[in-house]
Design a protein around this motif. Structure first.
Motif, PDB file in Angstrom:
ATOM      1  N   GLU A  86      13.057  -0.052 -19.513  1.00  0.00           N
ATOM      2  CA  GLU A  86      14.447   0.025 -19.056  1.00  0.00           C
ATOM      3  C   GLU A  86      15.321  -1.083 -19.642  1.00  0.00           C
ATOM      4  O   GLU A  86      16.535  -0.980 -19.634  1.00  0.00           O
ATOM      5  CB  GLU A  86      14.501   0.010 -17.536  1.00  0.00           C
TER       6      GLU A  86
ATOM      7  N   TYR B  14      21.031  11.711  -9.483  1.00  0.00           N
ATOM      8  CA  TYR B  14      20.177  10.774 -10.214  1.00  0.00           C
ATOM      9  C   TYR B  14      20.288  10.997 -11.720  1.00  0.00           C
ATOM     10  O   TYR B  14      20.465  10.047 -12.491  1.00  0.00           O
ATOM     11  CB  TYR B  14      18.715  10.914  -9.767  1.00  0.00           C
TER      12      TYR B  14
ATOM     13  N   ARG C  20      23.796   9.932 -12.964  1.00  0.00           N
ATOM     14  CA  ARG C  20      23.953   8.472 -12.923  1.00  0.00           C
ATOM     15  C   ARG C  20      23.158   7.800 -14.052  1.00  0.00           C
ATOM     16  O   ARG C  20      23.664   6.909 -14.739  1.00  0.00           O
ATOM     17  CB  ARG C  20      23.503   7.970 -11.553  1.00  0.00           C
ATOM     18  N   THR C  21      21.924   8.230 -14.249  1.00  0.00           N
ATOM     19  CA  THR C  21      21.081   7.639 -15.282  1.00  0.00           C
ATOM     20  C   THR C  21      21.639   7.915 -16.667  1.00  0.00           C
ATOM     21  O   THR C  21      21.724   7.021 -17.511  1.00  0.00           O
ATOM     22  CB  THR C  21      19.641   8.170 -15.163  1.00  0.00           C
ATOM     23  N   LYS C  22      22.054   9.163 -16.898  1.00  0.00           N
ATOM     24  CA  LYS C  22      22.597   9.517 -18.210  1.00  0.00           C
ATOM     25  C   LYS C  22      23.889   8.757 -18.493  1.00  0.00           C
ATOM     26  O   LYS C  22      24.106   8.262 -19.598  1.00  0.00           O
ATOM     27  CB  LYS C  22      22.812  11.027 -18.302  1.00  0.00           C
TER      28      LYS C  22
ATOM     29  N   GLN D 108      10.916   8.468 -21.412  1.00  0.00           N
ATOM     30  CA  GLN D 108      11.770   9.014 -20.348  1.00  0.00           C
ATOM     31  C   GLN D 108      11.176  10.298 -19.789  1.00  0.00           C
ATOM     32  O   GLN D 108      11.196  10.515 -18.579  1.00  0.00           O
ATOM     33  CB  GLN D 108      13.182   9.274 -20.872  1.00  0.00           C
TER      34      GLN D 108
END
Length: 141
Positions: free
Chosen positions: A15, A88, A91-93, A122
Motif C-alpha cells: 500500500e 469501498y 474510495r480505493t480507486k 490487488q
C-alpha cells in the motif's frame, strides 16, 4: 507461519508503493472487480479477455478508459446490491487515482511488468488471499 527454510512466499499488497505502473495495475484490478461484482459476470468475461491484453502490451490508458466505461455501468447495480462493497471500491480507486498525475498512453516493457505486479497484488487482496502462502515458481521442481 512461514519457516525461514521454506521457499514459499506470501503475496502482499504494498500500500505504500506509489510508482505509477504499480498503481495502474491496482486500478485495473479494481475496475475488473467492480465489473464482476456489479454485473455478476466472471472477471474474464467482463473485462480481462477484452482489456487486459491492452494493459500488458503497454496500452494502459486504453485499458483503463474502456474498463471505466463498463465499470461505471456496473457500479450502478452494485450500489443497490452491495452498497458497502461499492463504497469501498470507489474510495480505493479514487485514492489510487489521486496518487498518479496521469495515465500514460503507453508503458515500456519494464513498466508493464510492474503494472502486472500491482494488478496481481490487488487481485489477491480483493480475493482475501494476501495471507495465504503461494509457492514460488522459481523454486519448484
Amino acid at each position: 507461519m512461514v519457516d525461514e527454510q521454506d521457499q514459499d512466499r506470501i503475496i502482499r499488497l504494498d500500500e505504500d508503493r506509489t510508482d505509477r505502473p504499480y498503481v495502474l495495475g491496482r486500478i485495473i484490478a479494481l475496475i475488473e472487480e467492480t465489473i464482476r461484482a456489479g454485473t455478476g459476470e466472471r472477471a474474464r468475461d467482463a473485462y480481462k479477455e477484452t482489456h487486459w491484453p491492452d494493459a500488458v502490451a503497454g496500452r494502459a490508458r486504453r485499458a483503463i478508459v474502456q474498463g471505466e466505461q463498463k465499470a461505471s455501468l456496473a457500479m450502478k447495480a452494485l450500489r443497490h446490491r452491495a452498497p458497502k462493497r461499492a463504497a469501498y471500491l470507489e474510495r480505493t480507486k479514487s485514492a489510487l487515482f489521486g496518487l498518479i498525475d496521469e495515465v500514460p498512453e503507453h508503458l515500456g516493457q519494464h513498466d508493464s511488468l510492474i503494472l502486472n505486479l500491482g494488478y496481481q497484488h490487488q487481485s489477491a487482496d480483493l480475493r482475501g488471499l494476501t495471507s495465504k502462502v503461494v509457492k514460488d515458481p522459481d523454486t519448484q521442481d
